[in-house]
Scaffold this motif. Sequence first.
Motif: not given
Length: 455
Positions: A380-401
């Motif tokens: 919902k957040a992505v569509a509100a900011a950028h209509p027509g775009i849907a999120p895709t699950p992803a794995m980051d190759a790097g690391a974060s907190d």
Amino acid sequence: MKIFAAALSILLATSAAAAPGDADFARGLLKKGVAFDTVKGRGKVPAYAAFLKTTLVDGGFPASDIAIEPVGETANLHLVWKGSGKKPPIAVAGHMDVVEADPKDWIRNPFTAVEEGGYVFGRGAGDNKFDVSMVVATLVALKTEGFEPGRDIHLFLSGDEETEGVTADLQAKQAKAAGVEILLNSDGGGGGLDAAGKPVGYSLSAAEKTYADYQLTVVDPGGHSSRPTATNAIATLAAATARIAAYRFPAQINEITRASLVAAARETPGKLGDAMRAFVANPQDAAAIAVLRADSGSVGQIGTTCVPTMVSGGHAPNALPQKAVLTVNCRIFPGVTVASVRADLERAVADPLVKVAIGQEWVSTPASPLRPDVTAAVAKAVAAAHPGIAPTPAMDAGASDSVYYRALGIPSYGVSGLFMKESDAFAHGLNERIPVAAIAPALVHWRVLLTELAR
């Protein structure tokens, strides 16, 4: 202290005309944030944390609800926005520190935000002060408007994500003690723009590979170079290096990488797209694995990777080497242990003269589950900011907190509101920048995401 207070009041005064939630307000926070050179060793993270705390207090949050915790020369910031308690608490995370930047190498001073040609330039403009500024601006706007969360919202801003990660480890334990149910990490995920600036996709980061370094060491008595011996530390290590470079870990797939490969295949023409589809259908497909491993953008998505990155050896040009050391950097697939990779490297080297030891490592964590409430809110957040775009699950190759939270059983999701062209991605590099046009939609993104999950 008086000098710092005066400087802080000047910084805040320049944003007084912009209303919380406006792009101008958020842009002001970002540009002022860049001015704090929060590099390891300079002791500037506490000052940046104080600036952010003042911004939050001016926005209506009680000072008593915001803690700044010193950790050596750096610091943590922790805000608790008390909700009604209808649901378990959630947390939002980011980091205040940045990587080093030498002004001599930059076109502009890296610690003076410069707005030019539709961009804000400066170290940390993207990583991670962009989303930190967007989150703080959104929280202030919601507080000012009288939003009442149905659950506690914790804001955790760490102080050494780019280096040791000690501060995030402390905050993850605080989150666990507070009963935090999920973490929204502003330092992960995000969207892409094509060359024309059109949104083309969004990654919801739900997994990260584990970072680990290994040291391969060969020692030898050495001697005079005019009297070669049967063993040579450098030659032995060189042979081991070649075997490591040629070694391939087993191909793997999980819920996150399966979804990301399915989505990527729809946008990827030719042989590579075919290989993605074939691998999803059969993760043991040798031909598909070969194609994906040959592509630098895909190889890290289908298993553990280890590469030689540093080497040293010898002590004189006319002496047989007494020692040679190779550093191997590994990005380990979720669920695979650091110790098991060490054992794999030993088997690949197959030489008892080469000793393999674990150097720097991060916490090994599994992928976070794709919770329906989180995926729906992000969509919902992505569509509100950028209509027509849907999120895709992803794995980051790097690391974060996020790794510290996942290690304690707190599902964590990279949900940055930043959309950028690949050609503008200079995080950790020279002349880091973000498009000014990214600010307004990022504010929409964070507003929808927080209100959806916290109501």
